[in-house]
Design a protein around this motif. Structure first.
Motif, mmCIF file in Angstrom:
data_model
loop_
_atom_site.group_PDB
_atom_site.id
_atom_site.type_symbol
_atom_site.label_atom_id
_atom_site.label_comp_id
_atom_site.label_asym_id
_atom_site.label_seq_id
_atom_site.Cartn_x
_atom_site.Cartn_y
_atom_site.Cartn_z
ATOM 1 N N ASP A 107 -4.577 74.179 25.773
ATOM 2 C CA ASP A 107 -5.543 73.259 25.177
ATOM 3 C C ASP A 107 -4.884 71.909 24.918
ATOM 4 O OD1 ASP A 107 -7.856 72.266 24.037
ATOM 5 O OD2 ASP A 107 -7.467 73.132 22.072
ATOM 6 N N GLY A 108 -4.147 71.428 25.920
ATOM 7 C CA GLY A 108 -3.595 70.088 25.847
ATOM 8 C C GLY A 108 -2.603 69.899 24.719
ATOM 9 N N ARG A 109 -2.743 68.790 24.011
ATOM 10 C CA ARG A 109 -1.765 68.370 23.017
ATOM 11 C C ARG A 109 -1.644 69.371 21.872
ATOM 12 N NH1 ARG A 109 -2.798 62.498 21.015
ATOM 13 N NH2 ARG A 109 -2.479 62.225 23.242
ATOM 14 N N LEU A 110 -2.768 69.931 21.418
ATOM 15 C CA LEU A 110 -2.722 70.878 20.309
ATOM 16 C C LEU A 110 -1.928 72.114 20.692
ATOM 17 C CD1 LEU A 110 -3.582 71.696 17.483
ATOM 18 C CD2 LEU A 110 -5.708 72.597 18.446
ATOM 19 N N ALA A 111 -2.155 72.638 21.897
ATOM 20 C CA ALA A 111 -1.409 73.810 22.350
ATOM 21 C C ALA A 111 0.077 73.495 22.456
ATOM 22 C CB ALA A 111 -1.945 74.290 23.696
ATOM 23 N N ARG A 112 0.405 72.272 22.876
ATOM 24 C CA ARG A 112 1.807 71.859 22.995
ATOM 25 C C ARG A 112 2.516 71.978 21.633
ATOM 26 N NH1 ARG A 112 6.185 71.271 25.545
ATOM 27 N NH2 ARG A 112 6.510 72.666 23.837
ATOM 28 N N THR A 113 1.882 71.437 20.583
ATOM 29 C CA THR A 113 2.461 71.491 19.241
ATOM 30 C C THR A 113 2.512 72.918 18.713
ATOM 31 O OG1 THR A 113 1.630 69.271 18.772
ATOM 32 C CG2 THR A 113 2.239 70.629 16.888
ATOM 33 N N CYS A 114 1.415 73.634 18.865
ATOM 34 C CA CYS A 114 1.338 74.995 18.327
ATOM 35 C C CYS A 114 2.301 75.936 19.040
ATOM 36 C CB CYS A 114 -0.091 75.518 18.441
ATOM 37 S SG CYS A 114 -1.290 74.632 17.418
ATOM 38 N N ARG A 115 2.503 75.720 20.342
ATOM 39 C CA ARG A 115 3.397 76.606 21.087
ATOM 40 C C ARG A 115 4.834 76.495 20.584
ATOM 41 N NH1 ARG A 115 2.530 74.858 26.010
ATOM 42 N NH2 ARG A 115 4.509 73.829 26.431
ATOM 43 N N GLN A 116 5.304 75.269 20.337
ATOM 44 C CA GLN A 116 6.669 75.132 19.855
ATOM 45 C C GLN A 116 6.802 75.696 18.443
ATOM 46 O OE1 GLN A 116 10.208 75.128 19.942
ATOM 47 N NE2 GLN A 116 9.559 73.927 21.710
ATOM 48 N N LYS A 117 5.771 75.517 17.609
ATOM 49 C CA LYS A 117 5.798 76.127 16.277
ATOM 50 C C LYS A 117 5.861 77.646 16.384
ATOM 51 C CE LYS A 117 5.380 72.459 13.581
ATOM 52 N NZ LYS A 117 6.373 72.094 12.539
ATOM 53 N N ALA A 118 5.126 78.198 17.344
ATOM 54 C CA ALA A 118 5.151 79.646 17.535
ATOM 55 C C ALA A 118 6.530 80.107 17.985
ATOM 56 C CB ALA A 118 4.087 80.057 18.552
ATOM 57 N N PHE A 119 7.153 79.357 18.897
ATOM 58 C CA PHE A 119 8.512 79.699 19.317
ATOM 59 C C PHE A 119 9.464 79.690 18.116
ATOM 60 C CE2 PHE A 119 7.738 78.860 23.943
ATOM 61 C CZ PHE A 119 8.359 80.002 24.419
ATOM 62 N N GLN A 120 9.329 78.697 17.254
ATOM 63 C CA GLN A 120 10.192 78.627 16.078
ATOM 64 C C GLN A 120 10.024 79.866 15.204
ATOM 65 O OE1 GLN A 120 8.849 74.330 15.257
ATOM 66 N NE2 GLN A 120 10.857 74.395 14.309
#
Length: 614
Positions: free
Chosen positions: A343-356
Motif C-alpha cells: 500500500d505504497g508509502r504507508l506499507a513502507r513505514t509499517c513494514r520496517q516497524k514490523a521488522f523492528q
C-alpha cells in the motif's frame, strides 16, 4: 409484516506506528465528533471495533472517551467487537498467534469497558475456514463477512443480509453479511444508493442490512464532522423509514425468529482481497487463494517469512513466562495488517516497524547465557529452497542461493533491517552483494537470477562458499564465466571473497560491479564518505543506529558510486536506499581467475561522534 433491521458499525484502527500528535489530530477531527453524535442518537445503536493499541492510547490520553463509551455500553447503545489486538490479517497468522491476539484484545476491552466482546471483526473480511476454531475457541460467537461471499454461495436474493451459520469440527459460528460497497457510497454523499438498497431489503422482520464505516486512516474524514455527513445519515436512519429498526448484533440475534441457513464458506479468493485493499488483481485472480499476494509481492513474503520464523523461535521459549510474554507482544506487534499489504508509502513505514518488532522478539527469545553465533541452512523464505542464515550476537545476515545475495541484514542492538529496500525499475534486485557485469555496449549476464550451488558450508569457521556459471556477451562473442563467492562471518564484520573465472571462449574485457542497497529510513539518516585519493575504502554513517559501515576492498582502484535512489512510480521522490556500487575494470582470460576481497566492518560510533553527526 414488512420490516427491516439496520446494523450500523464503525471500524476504528489508525496505524499503530502513528505519533501522539497525529493521533490527537485524528481524535479531534474524527473520533470525538463520532462519539458526540452517537451519544445524541440513543435509538441508533452502534457496533464498534477499536484496535488494541488505540484503546490503550485512549486510556492514557482521553479517559473521558473511555468513560463515555463504557456508559453507552451499559445502556446497550454501543456494542464493542473483539478480534486481533494489532489489527492483523487473522488468516495469515499461525493459530496460536490468532488466539493470543484475540484474547489480548478481549482482556483489554473487558478491563476498560466492563463487557466481554461476543463477536469478532475480520479486517478486509478475509476468510479462511480454519478461523471458526480460532474465533469460537476464544469465546466469540459471531463475525462479519462481505455480502459477496454469501452471493457466491448461491444465497437467494430474499435472504441476502440475513446471517448464516458455519461449522468446523463441531464448532458453530454465526456470520453476518456486510455491504461494504454501500458504506463507501454513503461516505461520498451518495444517499440515493442507501435509499435504493433499503427499499429493496424491506421484507420480513428478520431482513437485515449491515453497513460498516472505516476510520482506519489518519486523513481527515469530513463525513464524521460535517452536518451533511454522519449527523444527516443518523437522522435518516432515525426517522426516514417507518418500519426500520436499528439494532446491534446481540439484539438482532436475540430477537431473530428464523432458523439460519447452514453454509460452508470457501476461502477468500485473491481477486476479492485485491478489491478490498485497493490493488489491481492479476489475471486468474478469481481462481487463486487470497494468500497468492505473498508470491506476487516479494516485500510482503520476506516479512511473512520473518514472522513465521520468529513465531517458531518465540514458541520454543521455555521457563521465563515474563520474558515469553514480552517476546509474544513484540511478535504480535509485528503482525499488523498494514505491514503486509502492499500500500505504497504507508506499507513502507509499517513494514520496517514490523521488522523492528520481529527482531526484538527474536532477541528476547534467545537465551544469552548459552547463545552462540551460528551458520545454518534453512528454508527461511518458504519456497522449497534452503537459504543460508548467519545469526550472530550483534547482527543477522541471510543469504539467498538465488543470486548469492543478502536479502536480510538485521542489527540486533537497535533493531533494524538494512536490506529492506524497495524494488526498483531496473532488472537487478535492490539487495546486498548483487553481481553485475558491463561491457562497452551495456549490461550483460544475469547472475543475480541464477541459482548458486553450495560449494562449502563450514559451520565451525562460519564460512559459506557458493558458485554459479552464466554467459557474458562482449565484442568478441559470448563466453562462459564462473563466479565463486565466499562469505566469512565475524561478530563485527563480513568478508566476501569474489573469484571470477573464464571457462571458455575468447578473453572478456569489461567491468564488474557489486551493488549493495542499504535502507537507513531516510535519505539524511545515512551519511556517505569516500575519498577518491583513498580508492580502496569507503564509509556509510548510519546515524539512528550509531554505526559506521567501513567498507574496504583489495583489487586496484575502484570508483565508488553512491546514489540515493528514488522510485519512478506515483511515490516518485520517496527515499529507497543508499546504493553502493564499486566497479572494477577486469580482463578475463582462460586459466587466470580474477580475485578480490571486500570487507564490511560494523563499528559503533562514540557518543560525541554520533550526536555531532560527523
Amino acid at each position: 409484516m414488512e420490516g427491516l433491521r439496520f446494523l450500523l458499525g464503525v471500524i476504528i484502527s489508525p496505524p499503530s506506528e502513528t505519533s501522539d500528535t497525529e493521533l490527537e489530530t485524528f481524535y479531534h477531527q474524527s473520533l470525538k465528533p463520532l462519539l458526540s453524535l452517537t451519544f445524541r442518537f440513543p435509538d441508533v445503536p452502534l457496533t464498534l471495533y477499536i484496535s488494541g493499541p488505540f484503546l490503550e492510547w485512549l486510556e492514557t490520553h482521553h479517559t473521558e472517551f473511555i468513560t463515555a463509551l463504557a456508559e453507552m455500553i451499559r445502556r446497550k447503545q454501543v456494542e464493542v467487537l473483539g478480534g486481533g489486538f494489532y489489527s492483523p490479517l487473522l488468516p495469515l497468522l499461525p493459530p496460536s498467534d490468532r488466539i493470543g491476539q484475540i484474547e489480548e484484545l478481549t482482556t483489554t476491552v473487558r478491563r476498560l469497558l466492563g463487557r466481554r466482546p461476543r463477536g469478532g471483526w475480520l479486517h478486509n473480511t478475509v476468510w479462511d475456514p480454519s478461523l471458526v476454531l480460532s474465533l469460537t475457541g476464544c469465546g466469540l460467537e459471531y463475525t462479519f463477512l462481505d455480502e459477496e461471499d454469501f452471493v457466491r454461495l448461491g444465497v437467494s436474493s430474499t435472504k441476502i443480509g440475513i446471517p448464516c451459520v458455519t461449522e468446523n469440527q463441531g464448532r458453530i459460528l454465526t456470520c453476518f453479511p456486510v455491504k461494504s460497497t454501500l458504506a463507501e457510497q454513503i461516505m461520498k454523499g451518495n444517499l440515493a444508493a442507501l435509499d435504493l438498497t433499503i427499499r429493496q431489503r424491506f421484507g420480513h422482520d428478520d431482513s437485515l442490512l449491515s453497513v460498516f464505516f472505516s476510520l482506519s486512516s489518519l486523513q481527515e474524514v469530513p463525513f464524521f464532522h460535517e452536518a451533511s455527513g454522519f449527523e444527516n445519515f443518523l437522522n435518516i436512519l432515525r426517522s426516514g423509514y417507518p418500519g426500520m429498526l436499528c439494532v446491534n448484533p446481540s439484539s438482532y440475534l436475540k430477537r431473530a425468529t428464523v432458523m439460519y441457513d447452514r453454509v460452508f464458506f470457501a476461502s477468500t479468493d485473491y481477486a476479492t482481497l485485491c478489491r478490498h485493499v485497493g490493488i489491481s488483481p492479476p489475471a486468474y485472480a478469481e481462481r487463486q487463494s487470497w494468500k497468492q499476494f505473498l508470491t506476487d509481492f516479494d516485500d510482503s513474503n520476506r516479512l511473512y517469512s520473518k514472522m513465521v520464523h520468529t513465531h517458531l523461535l518465540v514458541s520454543s521459549l521455555r521457563g521465563d513466562k515474563y520474558k515469553k510474554k514480552a517476546a509474544l507482544e513484540e511478535l504480535w506487534r509485528g503482525q499488523s495488517l498494514r505491514a503486509y499489504i502492499p500500500d505504497g508509502r504507508l506499507a513502507r513505514t509499517c513494514r520496517q516497524k514490523a521488522f523492528q518488532s520481529l527482531i526484538s522478539a527474536e532477541v528476547l527469545a534467545r537465551d544469552k547465557t548459552i547463545f552462540l553465533s551460528s551458520l545454518t541452512s534453512l528454508d527461511f523464505n518458504l519456497d522449497g529452497l534452503k537459504e543460508f542464515l548467519f545469526q550472530g550476537t550483534r547482527y543477522n545476515l541471510f543469504i539467498n542461493p538465488v543470486g548469492g545475495v543478502a536479502f536480510e541484514w538485521d542489527w540486533l542492538e537497535r533493531p533494524w533491517n538494512w536490506a529492506d529496500a524497495d524494488h526498483l525499475t531496473h532488472r537487478s534486485p535492490a539487495k546486498v552483494f548483487v553481481d553485475r557485469f558491463f561491457h562497452e555496449n551495456g549490461e550483460t549476464g544475469e547472475f543475480w537470477s541464477k541459482e548458486f550451488r553450495l560449494v562449502d558450508l563450514n559451520r565451525e569457521q562460519r564460512l559459506l562458499t557458493l558458485a554459479a556459471v552464466s554467459t557474458l556477451s562482449g565484442p568478441l562473442g559470448t563466453v562462459h564465466v564462473r563466479i565463486k563467492k565466499s562469505f566469512k562471518f565475524e561478530e563485527n564484520s563480513v568478508e566476501l571473497t569474489i573469484e571470477l573465472e573464464l571457462l571458455s571462449g575468447p578473453e572478456w574485457s569489461g567491468w564488474y560491479e557489486q551493488d549493495s542497497y542499504l535502507y537507513c529510513g531516510q535519505a539524511d539518516s545515512g551519511l556517505f564518505r569516500y575519498d577518491p585519493q583513498v580508492p580502496g575504502e569507503a564509509q556509510l554513517i548510519d546515524l539512528p543506529r550509531g554505526l559506521n559501515f567501513n567498507w574496504t576492498w583489495e583489487a586496484g582502484e575502484a570508483p565508488l558510486l553512491e546514489i540515493v535512489n528514488h522510485t519512478s512510480s506515483a511515490l516518485a521522490g520517496d527515499y529507497v536506499a543508499h546504493r553502493f556500487a564499486p566497479r572494477w575494470k577486469i580482463n578475463l582470460v582462460v586459466g587466470t581467475p580474477w580475485i578480490n576481497r571486500v570487507t564490511w566492518n560494523l563499528l559503533e560510533r562514540s557518543g560525541d561522534e554520533f550526536f555531532a553527526g560527523n
